[in-house]
Write a protein that holds these residues in place. Structure first.
Motif, PDB file in Angstrom:
ATOM      1  N   GLY A 196     -29.141  -1.737 -49.931  1.00  0.00           N
ATOM      2  CA  GLY A 196     -27.812  -1.911 -49.356  1.00  0.00           C
ATOM      3  C   GLY A 196     -27.770  -2.847 -48.176  1.00  0.00           C
ATOM      4  O   GLY A 196     -26.742  -2.973 -47.521  1.00  0.00           O
ATOM      5  N   GLY A 197     -28.889  -3.534 -47.891  1.00  0.00           N
ATOM      6  CA  GLY A 197     -28.959  -4.429 -46.743  1.00  0.00           C
ATOM      7  C   GLY A 197     -28.308  -5.771 -47.001  1.00  0.00           C
ATOM      8  O   GLY A 197     -27.708  -6.011 -48.050  1.00  0.00           O
ATOM      9  N   LYS A 198     -28.482  -6.677 -46.036  1.00  0.00           N
ATOM     10  CA  LYS A 198     -27.818  -7.972 -46.133  1.00  0.00           C
ATOM     11  C   LYS A 198     -28.323  -8.789 -47.314  1.00  0.00           C
ATOM     12  O   LYS A 198     -27.545  -9.457 -47.992  1.00  0.00           O
ATOM     13  N   SER A 199     -29.624  -8.750 -47.576  1.00  0.00           N
ATOM     14  CA  SER A 199     -30.158  -9.489 -48.721  1.00  0.00           C
ATOM     15  C   SER A 199     -29.548  -8.989 -50.022  1.00  0.00           C
ATOM     16  O   SER A 199     -29.188  -9.779 -50.894  1.00  0.00           O
ATOM     17  N   ALA A 200     -29.429  -7.659 -50.152  1.00  0.00           N
ATOM     18  CA  ALA A 200     -28.828  -7.085 -51.357  1.00  0.00           C
ATOM     19  C   ALA A 200     -27.378  -7.534 -51.480  1.00  0.00           C
ATOM     20  O   ALA A 200     -26.916  -7.901 -52.573  1.00  0.00           O
ATOM     21  N   GLN A 201     -26.637  -7.528 -50.379  1.00  0.00           N
ATOM     22  CA  GLN A 201     -25.240  -7.954 -50.403  1.00  0.00           C
ATOM     23  C   GLN A 201     -25.115  -9.424 -50.783  1.00  0.00           C
ATOM     24  O   GLN A 201     -24.267  -9.795 -51.603  1.00  0.00           O
ATOM     25  N   ASP A 202     -25.945 -10.273 -50.180  1.00  0.00           N
ATOM     26  CA  ASP A 202     -25.889 -11.711 -50.470  1.00  0.00           C
ATOM     27  C   ASP A 202     -26.206 -11.990 -51.935  1.00  0.00           C
ATOM     28  O   ASP A 202     -25.554 -12.811 -52.585  1.00  0.00           O
ATOM     29  N   ILE A 203     -27.221 -11.326 -52.452  1.00  0.00           N
ATOM     30  CA  ILE A 203     -27.633 -11.550 -53.844  1.00  0.00           C
ATOM     31  C   ILE A 203     -26.554 -11.064 -54.805  1.00  0.00           C
ATOM     32  O   ILE A 203     -26.199 -11.764 -55.762  1.00  0.00           O
ATOM     33  N   ALA A 204     -26.024  -9.868 -54.559  1.00  0.00           N
ATOM     34  CA  ALA A 204     -24.971  -9.343 -55.428  1.00  0.00           C
ATOM     35  C   ALA A 204     -23.750 -10.253 -55.420  1.00  0.00           C
ATOM     36  O   ALA A 204     -23.158 -10.541 -56.477  1.00  0.00           O
ATOM     37  N   ALA A 205     -23.368 -10.734 -54.235  1.00  0.00           N
ATOM     38  CA  ALA A 205     -22.206 -11.622 -54.132  1.00  0.00           C
ATOM     39  C   ALA A 205     -22.467 -12.947 -54.846  1.00  0.00           C
ATOM     40  O   ALA A 205     -21.585 -13.480 -55.529  1.00  0.00           O
ATOM     41  N   TYR A 206     -23.651 -13.475 -54.718  1.00  0.00           N
ATOM     42  CA  TYR A 206     -23.998 -14.733 -55.385  1.00  0.00           C
ATOM     43  C   TYR A 206     -23.893 -14.590 -56.902  1.00  0.00           C
ATOM     44  O   TYR A 206     -23.334 -15.445 -57.592  1.00  0.00           O
TER      45      TYR A 206
END
Length: 634
Positions: A265-275
């Motif tokens: 649920g961290g920033k990397s997970a958010q960035d990847i999911a959004a991408y």
């Protein structure tokens, strides 16, 4: 450089436990050490500014080893993908010697700083100041003390390394080493999703850690097609359920676009999911987490008087309350109400700015006051993670954990017993310390780079010192005591056990929200430490240094009771999240330089809201040189 040789093995193992003496340290004050060879390991932000400062200070043999092919660390060319924005505005994250040049493809209307901007900046910085200083594609395999007998000018360290793509292991001797390997180097992979677990489960899709996401995009895209790629896919079919759950599903696997599951649920997970979910990719994306990062956002960009000043640092309690406003905020009933109320108000306003309802899983976020996992979204963007999740373009399973693979080879089992479809898995599960692979266990212990229980004081020795902090009342539950130990690193820069040898330092391991300012200030502290500048105040003994770190550890257990188990040693040598202004003031005070409002500006009425600009530390090298000359003339 003291010595160079080629060897055939990657690591030397000693059969005893002796910490050999270093013969060359006694002459340090007479030569000022500028002729001593220095190896900076890592070409990320901390490594680049450290190398630049050392060279400017007159060190004649400064080398940088990087396992990457280009500079930038986490923003190195092969790791960057479009749509990733960091927690800074354009021009914020830079060093004082170089303005941030505008990336050719940058939209002038976008105030957020992107990963591509950072990559472009660090490449420009390297080309300007460190050309031919960095040896790329070089993996450091081991760092150790040399074993006697020495020749007449022995190195303090022997470094084993290998060039990428080659089998030959070489060795080189150095007098000083600066670790700038950061905390985002070695992937942390849960046992349930290790390569062995993947093979044993029969899972048929790729399982990729977020650190390899950019390099393995084609692998993911070959397995999972864009949503709607196949025209005969039934719109009523829930793509996130296992195939066996689709009653009467007669479609072949080749007619199904598939699902990518992002764990974390961290920033990397958010960035990847959004991408993956964004326009142009439109993959079916599912994100699994127990808690997601907190975030700060508003309907419009906040003033620099809030974002870049001392305000947030003063609102966050520090181990030393040096001003009346800090003592009021953190030691009185009314001050506590103001502090905790403002943090809660900021969190609520952030959710409101994205129109996130109370029942949304996006509300399962960390508490900003107690957490290190807080992102600055600045203001609402139409294609950000939270907006896409609200639109249903990112499917969320929360609060749950992914605990293993399903029996069909195309699913994951969650902690609540639910089974979800998975054709590819991205593990945004964080990182382990980057130091453990560089030193054998004996050297790690001698230097003091591990996590240690207190040596001189019990765990509760400092309880009374901060007992009067009303702002720290009602904390979240703490992890077990043995998970609360942190690195024994003085100021987050020098291992306390090694402090008298002046041959090892660290930059980039202090957890803060202003890396540019912190890394550059730290680089000057390190240079003065290596030079043995007489004006630099450091502990007079190893015991004094260790006692200082024990007090710091006690404070961090009090300030972030449920966070220390989440960090790794090479990313938490000290934690100065909101309080980076107080931390850099401490470093400047150590160097007998001006600090506080005397450096960053403002008067007794305006200092709290005065923006802190990177140019405030632009002339630290000249200021230190002047002090050095004064000392030599006495």
């Amino acid at each position: 450089m003291a010595s160079t040789s080629s060897v055939t093995s990657s690591r030397t193992v000693y059969d005893d436990d002796q910490d050999y003496p270093l013969y060359t340290l006694a002459s340090a004050k007479t030569t000022r050490n500028t002729h001593k060879s220095i190896l900076v390991i890592g070409s990320g932000a901390a490594g680049l500014v450290t190398a630049q400062t050392l060279i400017k200070d007159g060190f004649t043999s400064v080398n940088v080893f990087s396992q990457d092919s280009n500079p930038g660390g986490v923003w190195e060319h092969s790791k960057v993908y479009s749509g990733v924005f960091i927690n800074n505005l354009y021009g914020d994250y830079r060093f004082s010697s170089l303005e941030m040049p505008r990336h050719p493809s940058r939209d002038p209307k976008n105030n957020r700083l992107s990963a591509e901007d950072m990559q472009f900046y660090f490449e420009k910085f390297t080309d300007t100041y460190l050309r031919d200083r960095i040896t790329y594609n070089t993996q450091v395999l081991n760092i150790r003390r040399p074993k006697p007998p020495f020749h007449s000018d022995p190195p303090n360290w022997v470094v084993s390394y290998r060039t990428k793509g080659k089998d030959e292991v070489k060795e080189m001797g150095f007098h000083r080493i600066v670790l700038c390997t950061g905390g985002c180097h070695k992937p942390r992979i849960p046992k349930a999703f290790s390569p062995a677990a993947v093979q044993a489960s029969g899972f048929r899709g790729p399982v990729i850690h977020s650190s390899e996401f950019r390099r393995k995009l084609d692998t993911i895209f070959n397995v999972v097609k864009p949503a709607g790629y196949y025209t005969n896919t039934s719109p009523e079919t829930d793509p996130y359920l296992p195939k066996s759950n689709h009653e009467g599903d007669s479609e072949s696997e080749s007619d199904d676009p598939g699902v990518i599951v992002v764990i974390g649920g961290g920033k990397s997970a958010q960035d990847i999911a959004a991408y993956l979910a964004n326009e142009g990719h439109r993959r079916n994306v599912c994100m699994v987490y127990e808690k997601t990062d907190a975030f700060m956002a508003s309907s419009s960009q906040l003033s620099d008087r809030v974002r870049k000043s001392r305000l947030l640092g003063v609102l966050s309690p520090h181990s030393e309350l040096r001003t009346p406003i800090e003592r009021f905020l953190h030691k009185t009933w009314l001050g506590e109400k103001i502090v905790r109320g403002l943090f809660q108000m900021a969190s609520n306003h952030s959710f409101k700015s994205f129109q996130i309802p109370l029942e949304s899983p996006l509300r399962l976020a960390q508490e900003p006051f107690w957490s290190l996992r807080v992102n600055d979204e600045v203001c609402r963007r139409g294609n950000s993670f939270h907006v896409l999740a609200m639109k249903g373009q990112i499917h969320i399973e929360a609060p749950v954990r992914a605990v293993g693979f399903g029996k069909d080879g195309r699913s994951l089992v969650l902690s609540d017993g639910k089974i979800i479809r998975a054709d590819a898995v991205v593990l945004a599960t964080g990182y382990e310390s980057s130091w453990a692979d560089l030193f054998d266990a004996q050297t790690m212990n001698h230097v003091g780079l591990g996590k240690y229980p207190p040596q001189y004081n019990p765990l509760d020795a400092y309880n009374e010192e901060w007992q009067g902090y009303t702002s720290l009342e009602d904390p979240p539950a703490a992890a077990a005591a043995n998970k609360q130990w942190i690195s024994c690193i003085y100021r987050g820069i020098v291992p306390a056990r090694n402090i008298m040898k002046r041959d090892l330092a660290i930059n980039g391991a202090v957890f803060s929200t202003n890396n540019g300012y912190v890394f550059e200030t730290t680089s000057h502290w390190i240079s003065s430490y290596f030079l043995e500048d007489p004006f630099l105040e450091v502990p007079a003994s190893v015991k004094e240094a260790i006692q200082n770190t024990e007090r710091t550890s006690a404070w961090l257990r009090r300030r972030y009771p449920d966070m220390l188990h989440w960090t790794n040693e090479s990313h938490s040598s000290d934690i100065q999240f909101w309080s980076w202004p107080q931390y850099t003031d401490d470093l400047l005070r150590d160097m007998n330089l001006t600090y506080g409002k005397a450096r960053t500006g403002g008067n007794s009425l305006t200092w709290l809201l005065k923006p802190i600009e990177i140019d405030a530390i632009k002339h630290l090298g000249k200021e230190r040189a002047a002090l050095r000359m004064q000392s030599s003339s006495v």
